[in-house]
Motif scaffolding. Structure first.
Motif, PDB file in Angstrom:
ATOM      1  N   ALA A  49       0.831  -1.207   0.000  1.00  0.00           N
ATOM      2  CA  ALA A  49       0.000   0.000   0.000  1.00  0.00           C
ATOM      3  C   ALA A  49       0.865   1.256   0.000  1.00  0.00           C
ATOM      4  CB  ALA A  49      -0.940   0.002   1.203  1.00  0.00           C
ATOM      5  N   ALA A  50       1.966   1.232   0.743  1.00  0.00           N
ATOM      6  CA  ALA A  50       2.855   2.400   0.801  1.00  0.00           C
ATOM      7  C   ALA A  50       3.534   2.643  -0.545  1.00  0.00           C
ATOM      8  CB  ALA A  50       3.902   2.216   1.895  1.00  0.00           C
ATOM      9  N   ILE A  51       3.965   1.587  -1.209  1.00  0.00           N
ATOM     10  CA  ILE A  51       4.577   1.737  -2.534  1.00  0.00           C
ATOM     11  C   ILE A  51       3.559   2.304  -3.514  1.00  0.00           C
ATOM     12  CG2 ILE A  51       5.506   0.444  -4.513  1.00  0.00           C
ATOM     13  CD1 ILE A  51       6.888  -1.393  -2.423  1.00  0.00           C
ATOM     14  N   GLY A  52       2.341   1.799  -3.468  1.00  0.00           N
ATOM     15  CA  GLY A  52       1.285   2.332  -4.332  1.00  0.00           C
ATOM     16  C   GLY A  52       1.018   3.805  -4.042  1.00  0.00           C
ATOM     17  N   PHE A  53       0.967   4.170  -2.761  1.00  0.00           N
ATOM     18  CA  PHE A  53       0.746   5.569  -2.390  1.00  0.00           C
ATOM     19  C   PHE A  53       1.867   6.455  -2.930  1.00  0.00           C
ATOM     20  CE2 PHE A  53       1.695   9.097   0.467  1.00  0.00           C
ATOM     21  CZ  PHE A  53       0.503   9.810   0.382  1.00  0.00           C
ATOM     22  N   VAL A  54       3.110   6.018  -2.771  1.00  0.00           N
ATOM     23  CA  VAL A  54       4.252   6.810  -3.243  1.00  0.00           C
ATOM     24  C   VAL A  54       4.192   6.983  -4.756  1.00  0.00           C
ATOM     25  CG1 VAL A  54       6.775   6.800  -3.511  1.00  0.00           C
ATOM     26  CG2 VAL A  54       5.746   6.284  -1.293  1.00  0.00           C
ATOM     27  N   LEU A  55       3.861   5.930  -5.484  1.00  0.00           N
ATOM     28  CA  LEU A  55       3.774   6.032  -6.944  1.00  0.00           C
ATOM     29  C   LEU A  55       2.677   7.004  -7.375  1.00  0.00           C
ATOM     30  CD1 LEU A  55       4.317   2.300  -7.982  1.00  0.00           C
ATOM     31  CD2 LEU A  55       5.947   4.207  -8.166  1.00  0.00           C
ATOM     32  N   VAL A  56       1.518   6.929  -6.722  1.00  0.00           N
ATOM     33  CA  VAL A  56       0.427   7.846  -7.048  1.00  0.00           C
ATOM     34  C   VAL A  56       0.815   9.282  -6.681  1.00  0.00           C
ATOM     35  CG1 VAL A  56      -1.941   8.505  -6.432  1.00  0.00           C
ATOM     36  CG2 VAL A  56      -1.391   6.120  -6.915  1.00  0.00           C
ATOM     37  N   PHE A  57       1.459   9.463  -5.537  1.00  0.00           N
ATOM     38  CA  PHE A  57       1.886  10.798  -5.097  1.00  0.00           C
ATOM     39  C   PHE A  57       2.890  11.398  -6.076  1.00  0.00           C
ATOM     40  CE2 PHE A  57       4.654  13.615  -2.627  1.00  0.00           C
ATOM     41  CZ  PHE A  57       3.704  14.506  -2.126  1.00  0.00           C
ATOM     42  N   ILE A  58       3.892  10.615  -6.469  1.00  0.00           N
ATOM     43  CA  ILE A  58       4.892  11.101  -7.419  1.00  0.00           C
ATOM     44  C   ILE A  58       4.241  11.413  -8.761  1.00  0.00           C
ATOM     45  CG2 ILE A  58       6.921  10.408  -8.777  1.00  0.00           C
ATOM     46  CD1 ILE A  58       7.908   8.947  -6.250  1.00  0.00           C
ATOM     47  N   GLY A  59       3.345  10.545  -9.214  1.00  0.00           N
ATOM     48  CA  GLY A  59       2.640  10.794 -10.476  1.00  0.00           C
ATOM     49  C   GLY A  59       1.814  12.059 -10.428  1.00  0.00           C
ATOM     50  N   THR A  60       1.169  12.310  -9.310  1.00  0.00           N
ATOM     51  CA  THR A  60       0.366  13.521  -9.151  1.00  0.00           C
ATOM     52  C   THR A  60       1.245  14.768  -9.173  1.00  0.00           C
ATOM     53  OG1 THR A  60      -1.275  12.300  -7.880  1.00  0.00           O
ATOM     54  CG2 THR A  60      -1.288  14.698  -7.646  1.00  0.00           C
ATOM     55  N   VAL A  61       2.341  14.744  -8.420  1.00  0.00           N
ATOM     56  CA  VAL A  61       3.260  15.896  -8.396  1.00  0.00           C
ATOM     57  C   VAL A  61       3.836  16.128  -9.788  1.00  0.00           C
ATOM     58  CG1 VAL A  61       5.452  16.753  -7.478  1.00  0.00           C
ATOM     59  CG2 VAL A  61       3.788  15.682  -5.946  1.00  0.00           C
ATOM     60  N   TYR A  62       4.244  15.078 -10.473  1.00  0.00           N
ATOM     61  CA  TYR A  62       4.799  15.201 -11.820  1.00  0.00           C
ATOM     62  C   TYR A  62       3.773  15.817 -12.771  1.00  0.00           C
ATOM     63  CZ  TYR A  62       6.787  13.947 -16.334  1.00  0.00           C
ATOM     64  OH  TYR A  62       7.263  14.006 -17.606  1.00  0.00           O
ATOM     65  N   THR A  63       2.534  15.347 -12.698  1.00  0.00           N
ATOM     66  CA  THR A  63       1.483  15.867 -13.570  1.00  0.00           C
ATOM     67  C   THR A  63       1.216  17.340 -13.298  1.00  0.00           C
ATOM     68  OG1 THR A  63       0.475  13.678 -13.692  1.00  0.00           O
ATOM     69  CG2 THR A  63      -0.921  15.552 -14.288  1.00  0.00           C
ATOM     70  N   VAL A  64       1.146  17.717 -12.045  1.00  0.00           N
ATOM     71  CA  VAL A  64       0.912  19.125 -11.697  1.00  0.00           C
ATOM     72  C   VAL A  64       2.056  19.995 -12.214  1.00  0.00           C
ATOM     73  CG1 VAL A  64       0.758  20.758  -9.766  1.00  0.00           C
ATOM     74  CG2 VAL A  64      -0.574  18.639  -9.727  1.00  0.00           C
ATOM     75  N   VAL A  65       3.291  19.549 -12.041  1.00  0.00           N
ATOM     76  CA  VAL A  65       4.444  20.315 -12.524  1.00  0.00           C
ATOM     77  C   VAL A  65       4.390  20.457 -14.042  1.00  0.00           C
ATOM     78  CG1 VAL A  65       6.962  20.264 -12.787  1.00  0.00           C
ATOM     79  CG2 VAL A  65       5.924  19.775 -10.560  1.00  0.00           C
ATOM     80  N   GLN A  66       4.048  19.399 -14.740  1.00  0.00           N
ATOM     81  CA  GLN A  66       3.975  19.463 -16.198  1.00  0.00           C
ATOM     82  C   GLN A  66       2.882  20.427 -16.657  1.00  0.00           C
ATOM     83  OE1 GLN A  66       6.194  18.159 -18.381  1.00  0.00           O
ATOM     84  NE2 GLN A  66       7.257  17.617 -16.504  1.00  0.00           N
ATOM     85  N   VAL A  67       1.746  20.408 -16.004  1.00  0.00           N
ATOM     86  CA  VAL A  67       0.653  21.317 -16.358  1.00  0.00           C
ATOM     87  C   VAL A  67       1.078  22.767 -16.124  1.00  0.00           C
ATOM     88  CG1 VAL A  67      -1.657  22.077 -15.671  1.00  0.00           C
ATOM     89  CG2 VAL A  67      -1.199  19.645 -16.000  1.00  0.00           C
ATOM     90  N   VAL A  68       1.734  23.026 -15.021  1.00  0.00           N
ATOM     91  CA  VAL A  68       2.188  24.397 -14.729  1.00  0.00           C
ATOM     92  C   VAL A  68       3.254  24.830 -15.720  1.00  0.00           C
ATOM     93  CG1 VAL A  68       3.439  25.811 -13.042  1.00  0.00           C
ATOM     94  CG2 VAL A  68       1.590  24.297 -12.277  1.00  0.00           C
ATOM     95  N   LEU A  69       4.199  23.991 -16.041  1.00  0.00           N
ATOM     96  CA  LEU A  69       5.247  24.351 -16.988  1.00  0.00           C
ATOM     97  C   LEU A  69       4.690  24.556 -18.402  1.00  0.00           C
ATOM     98  CD1 LEU A  69       8.222  22.063 -15.883  1.00  0.00           C
ATOM     99  CD2 LEU A  69       7.943  24.530 -15.523  1.00  0.00           C
ATOM    100  N   ASN A  70       3.719  23.749 -18.796  1.00  0.00           N
ATOM    101  CA  ASN A  70       3.149  23.874 -20.145  1.00  0.00           C
ATOM    102  C   ASN A  70       2.211  25.060 -20.264  1.00  0.00           C
ATOM    103  OD1 ASN A  70       4.530  21.672 -21.169  1.00  0.00           O
ATOM    104  ND2 ASN A  70       2.918  20.236 -20.610  1.00  0.00           N
ATOM    105  N   SER A  71       1.721  25.576 -19.163  1.00  0.00           N
ATOM    106  CA  SER A  71       0.819  26.721 -19.238  1.00  0.00           C
ATOM    107  C   SER A  71       1.570  28.046 -19.350  1.00  0.00           C
ATOM    108  CB  SER A  71      -0.096  26.758 -17.990  1.00  0.00           C
ATOM    109  OG  SER A  71       0.656  27.084 -16.851  1.00  0.00           O
ATOM    110  N   HIS A  72       2.869  27.996 -19.208  1.00  0.00           N
ATOM    111  CA  HIS A  72       3.671  29.209 -19.278  1.00  0.00           C
ATOM    112  C   HIS A  72       4.167  29.452 -20.648  1.00  0.00           C
ATOM    113  CE1 HIS A  72       5.227  32.215 -16.487  1.00  0.00           C
ATOM    114  NE2 HIS A  72       4.456  31.573 -15.613  1.00  0.00           N
TER     115      HIS A  72
END
Length: 72
Positions: A49-72
């Motif tokens: 469960a912890a590995i799954g949580f970390v993967l989802v958390f990293i994926g979420t942070v990565y996606t948010v960063v990509q959206v912010v960088l692409n909006s600039h």
């Protein structure tokens, strides 16, 4: 018999494991749940469960960063 004591004797289910991992990640795990996890839970379930949580958390942070960088 007290229901809280009965609940502590049962093994935590999948949703309880996920809830415990998320609660622990944010530092809000209750002592009653922590005791249930340590006394009746399986270590392997919490690791998975912890590995799954970390993967989802990293994926979420990565996606948010990509959206912010692409909006600039």
């Amino acid at each position: 018999m007290n229901r809280a004591i009965d609940d502590n004797k049962q093994k935590p289910g999948p949703l309880q494991v996920i809830g415990s991992v998320i609660s622990a990640a944010f530092g809000v795990q209750s002592s009653q749940n922590r005791e249930r996890d340590f006394n009746h839970g399986r270590f392997r379930n919490y690791v998975i469960a912890a590995i799954g949580f970390v993967l989802v958390f990293i994926g979420t942070v990565y996606t948010v960063v990509q959206v912010v960088l692409n909006s600039h």
